[in-house]
Write an enzyme that holds these catalytic residues in place. Structure first.
Site, PDB file in Angstrom:
ATOM      1  N   ASP A  70       0.849  -1.192   0.000  1.00 38.38           N
ATOM      2  CA  ASP A  70       0.000   0.000   0.000  1.00 38.38           C
ATOM      3  C   ASP A  70       0.886   1.244   0.000  1.00 38.38           C
ATOM      4  O   ASP A  70       2.105   1.153   0.151  1.00 38.38           O
ATOM      5  CB  ASP A  70      -0.960   0.004   1.203  1.00 38.38           C
ATOM      6  CG  ASP A  70      -0.221  -0.133   2.522  1.00 38.38           C
ATOM      7  OD1 ASP A  70       0.925   0.360   2.638  1.00 38.38           O
ATOM      8  OD2 ASP A  70      -0.789  -0.730   3.447  1.00 38.38           O
ATOM      9  N   ASP A  72       1.366   5.018   1.684  1.00 37.64           N
ATOM     10  CA  ASP A  72       0.969   5.940   2.741  1.00 37.64           C
ATOM     11  C   ASP A  72       1.509   7.326   2.410  1.00 37.64           C
ATOM     12  O   ASP A  72       2.621   7.471   1.906  1.00 37.64           O
ATOM     13  CB  ASP A  72       1.539   5.474   4.083  1.00 37.64           C
ATOM     14  CG  ASP A  72       1.083   4.060   4.419  1.00 37.64           C
ATOM     15  OD1 ASP A  72      -0.134   3.846   4.520  1.00 37.64           O
ATOM     16  OD2 ASP A  72       1.945   3.168   4.541  1.00 37.64           O
ATOM     17  N   ASP A 151       9.026   4.082  13.400  1.00 37.97           N
ATOM     18  CA  ASP A 151       9.647   2.947  14.082  1.00 37.97           C
ATOM     19  C   ASP A 151      11.068   2.639  13.598  1.00 37.97           C
ATOM     20  O   ASP A 151      12.034   2.788  14.334  1.00 37.97           O
ATOM     21  CB  ASP A 151       8.736   1.705  14.061  1.00 37.97           C
ATOM     22  CG  ASP A 151       8.173   1.373  12.680  1.00 37.97           C
ATOM     23  OD1 ASP A 151       8.544   2.049  11.698  1.00 37.97           O
ATOM     24  OD2 ASP A 151       7.370   0.418  12.578  1.00 37.97           O
TER      25      ASP A 151
HETATM   26  P1  ATP Z   1       3.449  -2.499   5.139  1.00 41.56           P
HETATM   27  O1  ATP Z   1       2.340  -1.542   4.776  1.00 41.56           O
HETATM   28  O2  ATP Z   1       4.202  -3.041   4.000  1.00 41.56           O
HETATM   29  O3  ATP Z   1       3.032  -3.522   6.117  1.00 41.56           O
HETATM   30  P2  ATP Z   1       4.536  -0.149   6.382  1.00 41.56           P
HETATM   31  O4  ATP Z   1       5.916   0.167   6.866  1.00 41.56           O
HETATM   32  O5  ATP Z   1       3.977   0.743   5.332  1.00 41.56           O
HETATM   33  O6  ATP Z   1       4.552  -1.659   5.948  1.00 41.56           O
HETATM   34  P3  ATP Z   1       2.237   0.621   7.901  1.00 41.56           P
HETATM   35  O7  ATP Z   1       1.621  -0.091   9.037  1.00 41.56           O
HETATM   36  O8  ATP Z   1       1.494   0.803   6.654  1.00 41.56           O
HETATM   37  O9  ATP Z   1       3.611  -0.135   7.650  1.00 41.56           O
HETATM   38  O10 ATP Z   1       2.699   2.026   8.481  1.00 41.56           O
HETATM   39  C1  ATP Z   1       3.192   3.071   7.638  1.00 41.56           C
HETATM   40  C2  ATP Z   1       4.354   3.776   8.324  1.00 41.56           C
HETATM   41  O11 ATP Z   1       3.909   4.356   9.564  1.00 41.56           O
HETATM   42  C3  ATP Z   1       5.508   2.878   8.733  1.00 41.56           C
HETATM   43  O12 ATP Z   1       6.387   2.660   7.668  1.00 41.56           O
HETATM   44  C4  ATP Z   1       6.146   3.671   9.842  1.00 41.56           C
HETATM   45  O13 ATP Z   1       6.915   4.728   9.358  1.00 41.56           O
HETATM   46  C5  ATP Z   1       4.943   4.261  10.547  1.00 41.56           C
HETATM   47  N1  ATP Z   1       4.467   3.366  11.619  1.00 41.56           N
HETATM   48  C6  ATP Z   1       3.505   2.416  11.521  1.00 41.56           C
HETATM   49  N2  ATP Z   1       3.323   1.776  12.679  1.00 41.56           N
HETATM   50  C7  ATP Z   1       4.181   2.343  13.550  1.00 41.56           C
HETATM   51  C8  ATP Z   1       4.459   2.144  14.926  1.00 41.56           C
HETATM   52  N3  ATP Z   1       3.818   1.207  15.624  1.00 41.56           N
HETATM   53  N4  ATP Z   1       5.395   2.937  15.499  1.00 41.56           N
HETATM   54  C9  ATP Z   1       6.039   3.901  14.792  1.00 41.56           C
HETATM   55  N5  ATP Z   1       5.825   4.124  13.507  1.00 41.56           N
HETATM   56  C10 ATP Z   1       4.906   3.371  12.881  1.00 41.56           C
HETATM   57 MG    MG Z   2       2.009   0.701   4.590  1.00 42.93          MG
END
Ligand code: ATP
Ligand code: MG
Length: 475
Positions: A70, A72, A151
């Site tokens: 996805d 963001d 994170d």
């Molecule tokens: P994917 O969507 O592939 O699972 P992602 O890294 O995009 O991985 P998301 O859950 O979509 O994960 O979150 C988007 C972004 O928001 C992350 O890349 C991170 O920068 C931030 N983020 C998400 N969850 C947390 C958290 N628990 N603590 C700190 N930052 C977070």
């Molecule tokens: Mg994501």
């Protein structure tokens, strides 16, 4: 690589690092690889005078040459301002307020840059629990502040729609190149306490992307793994699915166990796996299920959360049912009671919404019926809405030595027949049908030889299975 021109980078904090800027020619992310709707959101925000960047997994995966799950968006527009720009927008979340911009079935998540919580005394937009867990995180800030409260360094890279550069405030590009998953900031334990789910995210990203977890993060996780118990069960339900539907589920299971993260979430399953006599076989069934799930995900086939939970909790149900039967209960009520109680106890740590737990029970209940049905009953069972999931489950059990491979083969053959053939097979089933019965409960069969279990549902795509290994379809 160049330092940012301060004139073009708005609202800089004195004490925060300048970003490393990777210009368009240096990073290989082309707009053709970015989702059209994400681009629409970025352009609309920019035209309205806001900063707009792609952030998180989208940027990370594109830099790794992978297709993002996805996209963001991060911006300096507040959620309300975002809503003002898009008709198809709704605001969600209390703990972490966000805008969702909807395009048909697709959704682009838009987050406002956040400020840190450490100097948040007296600010009602931010709240920490006694264990240091973030309860509310809605204080808006600058892009620099936003970067350092994410994170992992590899998740804090911004693709800026202003000039198509990648902004790196935390060394994420170098970490990606070195294949390291590193938490941002010096105090690993504090970052894990703020949000213990970061431990699960570490396991998932390292397993899925093949990144090494930095040694200090490994040590920190071991220290605070039990904080998993403080996470809301509903949130863990989502995270567990992300872990085991990541396409690297078996590695995730190994890693969760290695760090002591599995037991706090699934105490009964963990206790069953630790049994020196039966544990290895019981765990093997879960491993077979997860291998099957990985295969399906990597082939782009559907998977159902209910199937996953049915597999994780099968060992506790077997143990509970066996104990009840040993204590003199009748077999059928003992199994019914075991299923209900294991689910009741489980939802205290990881919740399972009713619409899934009902299906979990159906899959379990089908096991006895698949073992016993003959003749017309067997044919009727073929039309049961959960037949495929139940059959897949049975064949995985057979593969792990928990059911008779002959039984799996018989059901496979039955499905392959035309109507007349099915009648013939079912009609003669009492004599020729499934011979052995799987032994459920306490005593265990020896594990069957590898490759001796008929293939059935677990071999989706091999042509071995008429159902193609459906796992009950996706939800
Ligand atoms: P994917 O969507 O592939 O699972 P992602 O890294 O995009 O991985 P998301 O859950 O979509 O994960 O979150 C988007 C972004 O928001 C992350 O890349 C991170 O920068 C931030 N983020 C998400 N969850 C947390 C958290 N628990 N603590 C700190 N930052 C977070
Ligand atoms: Mg994501």
């Amino acid at each position: 690589m160049t330092q940012a021109d301060p004139a073009t980078r708005s609202r800089r904090d004195g004490d925060l690092p300048e970003p490393r800027v990777y210009e368009r020619a240096e990073h290989g992310i082309s707009r053709a690889l970015i989702d059209d709707n994400a681009l629409k959101v970025l352009y609309r925000l920019r035209e309205a005078g806001y900063r707009a960047c792609l952030v998180g997994g989208g940027v990370r995966d594109l830099l790794l040459g992978r297709e993002p799950k996805d996209f963001d968006v991060a911006t300096d527009a507040t959620p309300e301002q975002v809503r003002g720009l898009f008709r198809n927008c709704r605001l969600i979340g209390r703990r972490f307020r966000l805008a969702h911009v909807l395009f048909g079935r697709e959704m682009i998540e838009v987050a406002t840059f956040r400020a840190p919580h450490d100097d948040a005394e007296g600010d009602e937009q931010v709240a920490l629990s006694d264990e240091g867990r973030i309860l509310r995180d809605n204080r808006y800030g600058t892009i620099e502040q936003d970067a350092v409260r994410r994170d992992f360094s590899v998740n804090a890279l911004y693709y800026d729609i202003e000039d198509f550069s990648v902004l790196d405030y935390t060394g994420g590009v170098e970490d990606l190149r070195a294949g390291v998953l590193r938490l941002i900031g010096d105090d690993v334990e504090t970052r894990l306490r703020e949000d213990p789910v970061r431990m699960l995210r570490a396991v998932r990203f390292s397993a899925k992307l093949g990144l090494r977890i930095a040694p200090e993060v490994e040590a920190g996780i071991r220290d605070v793994a039990t904080l998993m118990q403080t996470v809301a069960p509903a949130r863990l339900f989502d995270e567990v699915i992300k872990l085991f539907h990541s396409g690297a589920a078996v590695t995730c299971l190994d890693e969760l166990e290695r760090f002591g993260l599995f037991a706090p979430m699934f105490p009964e399953a963990a206790a069953c796996f630790a049994d020196p006599e039966t544990g290895a076989d019981r765990r093997q069934f879960l491993v077979e299920s997860l291998l099957n799930t990985d295969k399906r995900i990597n082939e782009g086939l559907g998977v159902n959360p209910a199937f996953l939970y049915a597999a994780i909790l099968w060992a506790p149900v077997q143990v509970e049912a066996a104990a009840r039967i040993e204590a003199g209960e009748q077999e059928i009520p003992a199994w019914q009671q075991a299923m209900a109680e294991v689910l009741d106890r489980q939802v205290k740590t990881v919740s399972i919404p009713k619409r899934f737990s009902l299906v979990v029970r159906e899959i379990w209940e089908l096991q006895a019926r698949l073992e016993r049905s003959r003749g017309g009953r067997a044919l009727r069972l073929l039309t049961h809405p959960r037949f495929r999931a139940g059959y897949d489950f049975l064949c995985l059990r057979a593969r792990a030595g928990d059911a008779d491979p002959e039984l799996c083969r018989w059901w496979t053959e039955l499905q392959e027949q035309d109507e007349a053939g099915q009648k013939a097979l079912a009609g003669t089933a009492s004599g020729k049908g499934p011979k052995g019965r799987a032994r459920r409960g306490g005593r265990r069969r020896r594990r069957g030889r590898k490759g001796d279990s008929g293939g059935g549902g677990q071999d989706g795509g091999s042509g071995n299975s008429p159902s193609g290994g459906d796992q009950g379809g996706s939800e």
